[in-house]
Scaffold this active site. Sequence first.
Site, PDB file in Angstrom:
ATOM      1  N   GLU A  41       0.847  -1.196   0.000  1.00  9.34           N
ATOM      2  CA  GLU A  41       0.000   0.000   0.000  1.00  9.34           C
ATOM      3  C   GLU A  41       0.880   1.243   0.000  1.00  9.34           C
ATOM      4  OE1 GLU A  41      -2.747   2.534   3.155  1.00  9.34           O
ATOM      5  OE2 GLU A  41      -2.510   0.383   3.481  1.00  9.34           O
ATOM      6  N   ARG A  45       0.497  10.540   1.026  1.00  4.59           N
ATOM      7  CA  ARG A  45       0.763  11.565   2.038  1.00  4.59           C
ATOM      8  C   ARG A  45       1.860  12.535   1.613  1.00  4.59           C
ATOM      9  NH1 ARG A  45       1.055   7.554   7.314  1.00  4.59           N
ATOM     10  NH2 ARG A  45      -1.057   6.712   7.154  1.00  4.59           N
ATOM     11  N   LYS A 129     -10.803  -1.724   7.526  1.00  4.97           N
ATOM     12  CA  LYS A 129      -9.555  -1.385   8.208  1.00  4.97           C
ATOM     13  C   LYS A 129      -9.912  -0.709   9.527  1.00  4.97           C
ATOM     14  CE  LYS A 129      -6.130   2.304   7.682  1.00  4.97           C
ATOM     15  NZ  LYS A 129      -5.410   3.137   6.709  1.00  4.97           N
TER      16      LYS A 129
END
Length: 205
Positions: A41, A45, A129
């Site tokens: 993943e 950011r 999640k």
Amino acid sequence: MNSFKSLMKDQQLLPIIQANSAEEGVQIAGAMRAGGIHLVEVVLRTEASIEALEAIKAAYPDMCVGAGTVISVDTLDKALAAGADFIVTPAISNSLLQALKACPVPVLPGVSNTGDILLASEYGFTELKLFPASLAGGAAFIKAMSSVFQQISFCPTGGVSADNRNDFLSLPNCFAVGGTWVAAKAWVEAGDWQAITDACAQANA
């Protein structure tokens, strides 16, 4: 459409890549791949995140490369345009869930409480999640959810480490754990790719 869990196959670790450049992302992914990882993943950011995702997919076509930290429809569109194989969000809203429901790739929506879980399940999501796991009740919370939300399974991230990952993975409603500990910032800055390879091999054993 495939479920997120089916993309994971036998992999119980969702390794998170935070890259400051495309080159750095490729190095981290390569080190993870050498440790037996096939799915990663890339968290969106940094300014280089999308470029890193594209570069990893180009360098390692056999890897499954998804986008994390997707918090808006705009970010979702950018991730899909970059070729993300799956989408992970840290949180949910009605508008985001509506867009995720129409997503052409598997999705792992982020939840942090029972209200979130109920909302996500109303949109048809059963693989979620838990984030930030350590602050949202940890393994005890996931264990408690098994009787209330019997169809839901979790991949906790946020505060998961080598020391506590088995607390989560021992639970029948936890199919994987996510974390950054396998690509520690100090290792990345030092270019210690072998440390990342070793940590991934150990975490996914």
